[in-house]
Every structure is written in C-alpha cells, then in structure tokens.
Design a protein around this motif. Structure first.
Motif: not given
Length: 383
Positions: A161-165
């Motif tokens: 999973r990728i989290i972007a701010v």
C-alpha cells in the motif's frame, strides 16, 4: 502491532531536523500501544565524523538502529542498479542485526520513494507486508529523472500500500507510475499544541516568520523581494527566517542589496522547542515555496494560531482556507506583497484559537496515527 519504520535518519543535536518526521510518527504510533523500531542507512556526504558500523540506541521506548559505512551517492552516479543493490544490502544488514535483538515485525513502514524501494527487498526476503508513505518533493514534478523512475517502479509496484500526504502528490504518483495511493496528511507534533494561544496585542511592529531550508525551491528570495515592496508602506514589521542551507549567502546579499538588514533576520536552524517559542511569538507565517507536498511547517504555524500566507503549491490548498490564511500564485512577488499587506491590516479578523483548534482536530498525532494504523491492519488482513 510490531512496526519497523525505514527512515532517512534520526535527529541529533547537530541536525535536529534529520529524520524528525519519522521520529514524530514513531512516537505517535508507540503511544497508540504499538511496538515501534526505526531503521536507517546514512549514506550522505558530510564533513564531520560519524561512527562507522551499526549503532543502536533507545529513546521514548523506541529502538533506533542506524548504519553508516561511507557516502553512497557515488554509486548512484555510476549505475542505478548498482546503487540499489548496495543500499538494499546495507539496509538488510541493519535489519538482520535488529532481528537478533527482537521479534520479527508485523509490518514494514518506509518513508520516501527511495527507502520504499529499498524496503521492497526486505518485504520479499522476509515475507513481511510493506506500506510506503510518500512525502518527497522529488516525486511531485512533471518530469522525473531516470534514477527516480527506476526506484519508483520498484517502490510503487512492490509495496502493498502507498500513502500520499496530499491529493496533488497522489495524482503525480498515479501519473508517473499508475499506482493509486491512500491520502493521509502530515501530522503536527503534540508539543506544538501545549502552549496557550497568544492573543493579538498592539505591538510596535508585526512579526513575520518563515521556516524552511535555505534552498532555491523554498522561495525565500521571492519573499525578500515581496517584502521590499511592503517596505514602501507605513507598516512596521520584522521577518525572521528560520533555517540553513546553500542559499544563505545569496539571500543575505539580496537583503543587503534591498536595504532590508534592519527588517529581515536569518537566524539559522533551531530545535523544536526554539521553533515553538518563535511561532508563539509571531503574528503571521509566510510560505513562499516554489514546490511543496504538504508542508509540516505550515501545520506547525497553524497549531500556534497563526494566519498563513502561502503559495499554491502541492497540498497547501488542502489545509489553507479563508478562515486561516491566504493563497498566492507561485513566484508572484507583487501578489505575495499584496497578500502580506492585506492580512497584516486585517489580522484581528483571524480567530487564532479557532485556527489552532481546527489544526488539532485535523492534524494531531492521535488523529493521523489512527488513520495510519487502520491502513496497517487492512494490509495485514489482506496478506
């Protein structure tokens, strides 16, 4: 939950901002009841001595493992593949050292594209799910270098999973790598909410503050030029620029050239407590950046109840509104000057306590750490 964070580094007295974002998140996650460790490989070129080999310390009940052998930037110039091979093996050596001292983690949590890419090697070797958080401005560009593309493909295709701010960064990740991301904003350290909000008083002059590394991308030259236009009006003010970097000499020369030595002070790097004190003693925060993802400095200013004048870059639009500040086009010197004047003349219209309370409601550690933990649980359940 047992979490290992792959970080850029860990703050020191010499470099208080080095890995501070990762440290703040580690503390927030630890307070939620998780076991948290931090791993990093220091491959930077620095002129001061660093202990060679693996170091281990414990702070705030968090284990921190670091490795320094030599600067690794030269390998990136030689070959992306060589650099990747070198950094993954160095990271693996720290990871295996950690495993001798504690149990295998439930999840790997890596920050920044390059660290996410290196952590993919650990994910595959040890069969541990990987979540990556992206907040690197290098990704938020229309064109990327070949080495960023190389490591980005590994990172974004390899992570669970990728989290972007910010939403803008999420869009760039998808544009460049066709990988969707979950948006979770940056957090503000709990210490920034501890002091009572200072009410507006009739001081002799307004105190402006801008915090950020003294690099071209941060746009301090734009701010200095804008304040040269502000100086033409009958308004008493002082600007404090907090930070250090390669542009300091050029900025000092520009300040002198414009005759603003009595108004603008570059006061260098400051630790967290000093920054908190400076914010609470200021009236208006200014962010003149040419590029940002989701500025922690802006959030810290909002936590102190400061109205913000900021450029419309990256995720700034997602935290600034008509109740807490003004947005200005990037590199618009006259527009920035006008906005500074407008907000200065109408500063009492901004409710400082409301600004601080809204910031805490949206960006406090307890709020953000719970959002991150929810992602971790989803990923672990999927695996």
């Amino acid at each position: 939950m047992n979490i290992v964070i792959i970080a850029n580094g860990y703050p020191t007295c010499r470099e208080p901002q080095y890995g501070c974002f990762e440290k703040d998140q580690a503390i927030a996650l630890q307070k939620e009841g998780h076991k948290v460790s931090i791993l990093y490989v220091d491959g930077r070129f620095r002129k001061y001595y660093r202990r060679i080999g693996i170091t281990h310390l414990q702070e705030n009940n968090i284990d921190i493992y670091g490795l320094y052998l030599f600067p690794t930037a030269f390998s990136l110039k030689m070959s992306c593949k060589l650099h990747y091979w070198l950094r993954t093996r160095m990271l693996d050596s720290v990871f295996s050292y950690m495993l001798k001292k504690q149990e295998k983690p439930d999840i790997i949590y890596a920050h920044f594209l390059y660290n996410i890419a290196y952590a993919v090697y650990l994910k595959e070797k040890y069969n541990i799910p990987l979540v990556g958080m992206e907040h690197w401005s290098g990704v938020n560009q229309s064109k990327l270098s070949s080495d960023i593309i190389y490591r980005g493909q590994i990172a974004y295709q390899g992570a669970n999973r990728i989290i972007a701010v910010s939403n803008s960064l999420k869009e760039q990740i998808y544009n460049h790598f066709k990988r969707d991301a979950t948006v979770i904003h940056n957090m503000v350290n709990e210490e920034f909410f501890q002091m009572p909000i200072r009410k507006y008083t009739n001081r002799d002059k307004l105190i402006y503050i801008s915090i950020g590394s003294l690099f071209y991308i941060k746009g301090h030259d734009i701010l200095i030029k804008a304040l040269s236009e502000v100086a033409q009006y009958t308004l008493d003010w002082e600007l404090r620029i907090v930070g250090g970097g390669s542009e300091e000499k050029n900025l000092q020369n520009l300040i002198k050239q414009l005759g603003l030595e009595n108004n603008i002070k570059i006061i260098g790097r400051r630790n967290k407590q000093e920054i908190i004190s400076l914010l609470y003693d200021s009236d208006i925060f200014i962010l003149p950046s040419r590029s940002e993802n989701f500025s922690v400095a802006v959030l810290e200013a909002l936590s102190a109840g400061l109205p913000v004048v900021a450029t419309t870059c990256g995720g700034i639009r997602e935290c600034i509104n008509e109740k807490n500040g003004v947005l200005v086009s990037v590199e618009d010197v006259s527009g920035l000057a006008k906005s500074i004047l407008d907000i200065s003349k109408n500063i009492e219209l901004y409710d400082k306590q409301f600004i601080a309370d809204e910031c805490k409601r949206r960006f406090s550690p307890s709020v953000i750490s719970k959002e991150i933990t929810d992602v971790f649980r989803e990923v672990i359940n999927e695996c």
